[in-house]
Design a protein around this motif. Sequence first.
Motif, PDB file in Angstrom:
ATOM      1  N   SER A 234       0.828  -1.210   0.000  1.00 27.19           N
ATOM      2  CA  SER A 234       0.000   0.000   0.000  1.00 27.19           C
ATOM      3  C   SER A 234       0.860   1.257   0.000  1.00 27.19           C
ATOM      4  O   SER A 234       0.529   2.251  -0.656  1.00 27.19           O
ATOM      5  N   ILE A 237       2.230   1.712  -3.538  1.00 26.52           N
ATOM      6  CA  ILE A 237       1.157   2.152  -4.437  1.00 26.52           C
ATOM      7  C   ILE A 237       0.778   3.598  -4.138  1.00 26.52           C
ATOM      8  O   ILE A 237       0.553   4.404  -5.057  1.00 26.52           O
ATOM      9  N   SER A 292      -1.677  -0.522  -9.127  1.00 24.81           N
ATOM     10  CA  SER A 292      -1.843  -1.866  -8.554  1.00 24.81           C
ATOM     11  C   SER A 292      -1.489  -2.935  -9.577  1.00 24.81           C
ATOM     12  O   SER A 292      -0.824  -3.932  -9.254  1.00 24.81           O
ATOM     13  N   THR A 295       2.233  -2.965 -10.012  1.00 26.26           N
ATOM     14  CA  THR A 295       2.866  -3.596  -8.853  1.00 26.26           C
ATOM     15  C   THR A 295       2.808  -5.114  -8.971  1.00 26.26           C
ATOM     16  O   THR A 295       3.793  -5.816  -8.713  1.00 26.26           O
ATOM     17  N   TYR A 296       1.657  -5.616  -9.372  1.00 29.84           N
ATOM     18  CA  TYR A 296       1.499  -7.067  -9.533  1.00 29.84           C
ATOM     19  C   TYR A 296       2.430  -7.603 -10.622  1.00 29.84           C
ATOM     20  O   TYR A 296       3.103  -8.622 -10.437  1.00 29.84           O
ATOM     21  N   TRP A 377      -5.166  -4.671  -6.088  1.00 29.17           N
ATOM     22  CA  TRP A 377      -4.359  -4.454  -4.877  1.00 29.17           C
ATOM     23  C   TRP A 377      -4.207  -5.760  -4.102  1.00 29.17           C
ATOM     24  O   TRP A 377      -3.111  -6.096  -3.641  1.00 29.17           O
TER      25      TRP A 377
END
Length: 393
Positions: A234, A237, A292, A295-296, A377
């Motif tokens: 978090s 992000i 998100s 990030t993944y 997320w």
Amino acid sequence: MNMFRTVFTVMRKELRDLSRDRRTLALALFLGPLLYPALMLGMGYLTENRIRTQVDKTLEIPMVGAEHAPNLVKFLATNGITAGKAPANLDTAIRTQEIDVALRISPDYAEDWRNGRPALVEIIRDSTRRDADIPTQRVNAALSAYSQQVGALRLLARGVDASVARPVNVGMQDLATPEAKQGMLLSVLLPYLLILTSFIGGAYLILDATAGERERQSLEPLLATPAPRSAVVSGKIAAACVIGLTTLLLTLLAFKFSAQFAGTLGRQLNVSFLSMGKMLLILLPMLFIGTSLLTYLAASAKSMKEAQSHMTWLMLLPMIPTFALMANPLKSQPWQFAVPFLAQNQLLLKVIRNEYIGPQTWGIYIAAAFGVAALLWYAAVRRYHQEKLAIAG
């Protein structure tokens, strides 16, 4: 409370790391705000220049057989279209773009004219060349006006009211608002540019904070701390969203202030502060969706280069609704506001056209958009729970 403190600490750490690389930070923050308005204003200038050169100025076109229709040539001259000398090979000149449009008057024009038969006048052009559209339209409109005028005179010469040849008077009432007309230029590229900015606005930071740290082997110490993985994700992000939101705000402000110094069409880029606020609200969920997803994807990449390879297809995603709507325009339906990218495109068009957006539409959009962001997320958090993430290579 400890959770929020951890998120804030990670966010501050990522922003501090990015601020050390001033060149990257400058590119992340100012490339879009400088490039996009220049692109839109450049398009406006080119459009204005095209109008000045092709609509307002006298148009000289080659005419084959102009001697067969002197009255027609004189009429065209009164409409700003003069006769020029035709090249030896007219068709080749059209295909090689030496000439935009030409006229070929039939050798039987005079005889057909005397006998009251339709006289042939050909407009020669290449329909695949867009720069020939305006000259062709001017010539076609002038010929149509001449045909109607002569037809009316022929009827009057025979004692017939010319209006009998026009049994229906067709009128057109344009209900488009001034704001909608003003937004026509904006609606071409602005939704795509804004969606793209919000979608990958935090890419610089998020790729470095995940794939970059993994490659530098600095991610393992962070994951070894007692901080929850969800707080770490978090925080990263959130830091990327701060950069993306700042870039987005600077882009909108750049559009607004650059429009003050632009020409007539360039001023159409001007948007009110209220509209800017609505645009930010529309694009805010896309910030979370994009960061998100990045990030993944970056968490599954073994190197920074592999993570950057995803940018190619990610930049194509916002194009899908733009091209789909160009090929098949759709009327607004409630389900559209639950589809990522399409929803943002439709809502931005409504804001640009100054159309009302009802509470139901806002509700569907916000619920669906933040729902997608929450799922991405969660997927990124689950990926961070994999212990192999801390191992580079």
